[in-house]
Design a protein around this motif. Structure first.
Motif, PDB file in Angstrom:
ATOM      1  N   HIS A 109       2.305   7.342  -5.060  1.00 15.82           N
ATOM      2  CA  HIS A 109       0.975   6.711  -5.055  1.00 15.82           C
ATOM      3  C   HIS A 109       1.059   5.227  -5.414  1.00 15.82           C
ATOM      4  N   PHE A 110       2.057   4.838  -6.201  1.00 16.19           N
ATOM      5  CA  PHE A 110       2.219   3.428  -6.549  1.00 16.19           C
ATOM      6  C   PHE A 110       2.634   2.622  -5.326  1.00 16.19           C
ATOM      7  N   PHE A 111       3.445   3.205  -4.470  1.00 13.04           N
ATOM      8  CA  PHE A 111       3.891   2.522  -3.260  1.00 13.04           C
ATOM      9  C   PHE A 111       2.681   2.054  -2.449  1.00 13.04           C
ATOM     10  N   ASP A 112       1.765   2.959  -2.183  1.00  8.77           N
ATOM     11  CA  ASP A 112       0.586   2.621  -1.387  1.00  8.77           C
ATOM     12  C   ASP A 112      -0.271   1.559  -2.071  1.00  8.77           C
ATOM     13  N   GLN A 113      -0.471   1.708  -3.373  1.00 10.36           N
ATOM     14  CA  GLN A 113      -1.263   0.729  -4.119  1.00 10.36           C
ATOM     15  C   GLN A 113      -0.582  -0.636  -4.119  1.00 10.36           C
ATOM     16  N   HIS A 114       0.722  -0.641  -4.300  1.00  8.34           N
ATOM     17  CA  HIS A 114       1.456  -1.898  -4.360  1.00  8.34           C
ATOM     18  C   HIS A 114       1.470  -2.584  -2.990  1.00  8.34           C
ATOM     19  N   LEU A 115       1.614  -1.810  -1.935  1.00 12.29           N
ATOM     20  CA  LEU A 115       1.568  -2.380  -0.592  1.00 12.29           C
ATOM     21  C   LEU A 115       0.217  -3.050  -0.361  1.00 12.29           C
ATOM     22  N   GLN A 116      -0.854  -2.377  -0.709  1.00  9.48           N
ATOM     23  CA  GLN A 116      -2.179  -2.976  -0.520  1.00  9.48           C
ATOM     24  C   GLN A 116      -2.346  -4.227  -1.376  1.00  9.48           C
ATOM     25  N   TYR A 117      -1.867  -4.186  -2.613  1.00 11.61           N
ATOM     26  CA  TYR A 117      -1.930  -5.360  -3.491  1.00 11.61           C
ATOM     27  C   TYR A 117      -1.181  -6.544  -2.870  1.00 11.61           C
ATOM     28  N   GLU A 118       0.028  -6.297  -2.384  1.00 13.35           N
ATOM     29  CA  GLU A 118       0.840  -7.368  -1.798  1.00 13.35           C
ATOM     30  C   GLU A 118       0.203  -7.912  -0.519  1.00 13.35           C
ATOM     31  N   LEU A 119      -0.403  -7.044   0.261  1.00 14.27           N
ATOM     32  CA  LEU A 119      -1.085  -7.502   1.474  1.00 14.27           C
ATOM     33  C   LEU A 119      -2.284  -8.379   1.125  1.00 14.27           C
ATOM     34  N   ASP A 120      -3.084  -7.932   0.156  1.00 14.01           N
ATOM     35  CA  ASP A 120      -4.247  -8.718  -0.278  1.00 14.01           C
ATOM     36  C   ASP A 120      -3.808 -10.072  -0.823  1.00 14.01           C
ATOM     37  N   LYS A 121      -2.751 -10.066  -1.612  1.00 15.27           N
ATOM     38  CA  LYS A 121      -2.233 -11.315  -2.179  1.00 15.27           C
ATOM     39  C   LYS A 121      -1.734 -12.241  -1.076  1.00 15.27           C
ATOM     40  N   TYR A 122      -1.043 -11.699  -0.112  1.00 13.56           N
ATOM     41  CA  TYR A 122      -0.544 -12.506   0.995  1.00 13.56           C
ATOM     42  C   TYR A 122      -1.706 -13.124   1.784  1.00 13.56           C
ATOM     43  N   VAL A 123      -2.703 -12.323   2.110  1.00 17.51           N
ATOM     44  CA  VAL A 123      -3.840 -12.839   2.881  1.00 17.51           C
ATOM     45  C   VAL A 123      -4.549 -13.949   2.110  1.00 17.51           C
ATOM     46  N   ALA A 124      -4.687 -13.785   0.793  1.00 20.95           N
ATOM     47  CA  ALA A 124      -5.406 -14.768  -0.023  1.00 20.95           C
ATOM     48  C   ALA A 124      -4.580 -16.018  -0.319  1.00 20.95           C
ATOM     49  N   GLU A 125      -3.274 -15.849  -0.575  1.00 23.78           N
ATOM     50  CA  GLU A 125      -2.471 -16.958  -1.097  1.00 23.78           C
ATOM     51  C   GLU A 125      -1.270 -17.361  -0.242  1.00 23.78           C
ATOM     52  N   GLY A 126      -0.919 -16.561   0.736  1.00 24.04           N
ATOM     53  CA  GLY A 126       0.285 -16.834   1.517  1.00 24.04           C
ATOM     54  C   GLY A 126       1.455 -15.997   1.019  1.00 24.04           C
ATOM     55  N   LEU A 127       2.558 -16.140   1.687  1.00 25.46           N
ATOM     56  CA  LEU A 127       3.742 -15.333   1.394  1.00 25.46           C
ATOM     57  C   LEU A 127       4.391 -15.764   0.083  1.00 25.46           C
ATOM     58  N   ARG A 128       4.691 -14.790  -0.751  1.00 21.52           N
ATOM     59  CA  ARG A 128       5.361 -15.066  -2.031  1.00 21.52           C
ATOM     60  C   ARG A 128       6.693 -15.768  -1.790  1.00 21.52           C
ATOM     61  N   PRO A 129       7.094 -16.666  -2.695  1.00 25.58           N
ATOM     62  CA  PRO A 129       8.397 -17.330  -2.552  1.00 25.58           C
ATOM     63  C   PRO A 129       9.563 -16.336  -2.497  1.00 25.58           C
ATOM     64  N   GLU A 130       9.497 -15.258  -3.264  1.00 25.96           N
ATOM     65  CA  GLU A 130      10.599 -14.289  -3.263  1.00 25.96           C
ATOM     66  C   GLU A 130      10.692 -13.509  -1.947  1.00 25.96           C
ATOM     67  N   TYR A 131       9.631 -13.528  -1.145  1.00 29.88           N
ATOM     68  CA  TYR A 131       9.668 -12.898   0.174  1.00 29.88           C
ATOM     69  C   TYR A 131      10.174 -13.867   1.243  1.00 29.88           C
ATOM     70  N   ARG A 132      10.318 -15.132   0.891  1.00 27.85           N
ATOM     71  CA  ARG A 132      10.780 -16.146   1.848  1.00 27.85           C
ATOM     72  C   ARG A 132      12.310 -16.275   1.806  1.00 27.85           C
ATOM     73  N   GLN A 133      12.975 -15.147   1.756  1.00 24.98           N
ATOM     74  CA  GLN A 133      14.436 -15.119   1.758  1.00 24.98           C
ATOM     75  C   GLN A 133      14.903 -14.458   3.037  1.00 24.98           C
ATOM     76  N   GLU A 134      15.831 -15.086   3.702  1.00 27.47           N
ATOM     77  CA  GLU A 134      16.343 -14.537   4.951  1.00 27.47           C
ATOM     78  C   GLU A 134      17.253 -13.350   4.670  1.00 27.47           C
ATOM     79  N   LEU A 135      17.005 -12.266   5.363  1.00 28.15           N
ATOM     80  CA  LEU A 135      17.822 -11.065   5.237  1.00 28.15           C
ATOM     81  C   LEU A 135      18.094 -10.506   6.630  1.00 28.15           C
ATOM     82  N   PRO A 136      19.184 -10.968   7.252  1.00 27.36           N
ATOM     83  CA  PRO A 136      19.520 -10.406   8.570  1.00 27.36           C
ATOM     84  C   PRO A 136      20.073  -8.982   8.413  1.00 27.36           C
TER      85      PRO A 136
END
Length: 138
Positions: A109-136
């Motif tokens: 249940h935390f997974f779903d809540q956290h995904l929604q939180y991260e999506l809301d945060k992204y829409v409001a503020e942009g992509l988190r710096p820690e998500y701006r890492q290249e991972l091929p």
């Protein structure tokens, strides 16, 4: 780069297929392409996990990796469209890896809540710096 874009397209298509519960016809070229894409995605995350000692471990099935990949990729793609942006595939791979960690360490249940939180945060503020890492993956 073309391989990354085409694999990203395959991943997006896999996510859409899973979300819409439409399966390709058995034996079709589409089924073969989706299977090949899934194998590459899973092997990429397994290699990264082995290299860095992180999730996905053996407690996460290959099918669950694809499910998480599809859910996170599709959700962030839709959110990026709302922002009028396009998140690079190598950043999306990093985001999925972080959610594979969440899957293994937290209750479902935390997974779903956290995904929604991260999506809301992204829409409001942009992509988190820690998500701006290249991972091929490949």
């Amino acid at each position: 780069m073309n391989t990354m874009l085409s694999m990203d397209d395959i991943g997006r298509f896999v996510g859409n297929q899973e979300l819409e519960q439409r399966a390709p016809k058995p034996g079709s070229a589409l089924e073969a392409a989706l299977e090949a894409g899934s194998v590459l995605i899973v092997s990429g995350y397994r290699r990264i996990a082995e290299q860095y000692g992180c999730a996905p471990s053996t407690m996460t099935s290959d099918e669950k990796i694809i499910e998480i990949y599809s859910r996170v990729l599709t959700a962030f793609r839709k959110a990026s469209e709302r922002r009028g942006e396009q998140i690079p595939a190598v950043f999306l791979n990093c985001i999925v890896l972080k959610f594979l960690q969440v899957h293994e360490k937290m209750p479902e249940h935390f997974f779903d809540q956290h995904l929604q939180y991260e999506l809301d945060k992204y829409v409001a503020e942009g992509l988190r710096p820690e998500y701006r890492q290249e991972l091929p993956l490949f």
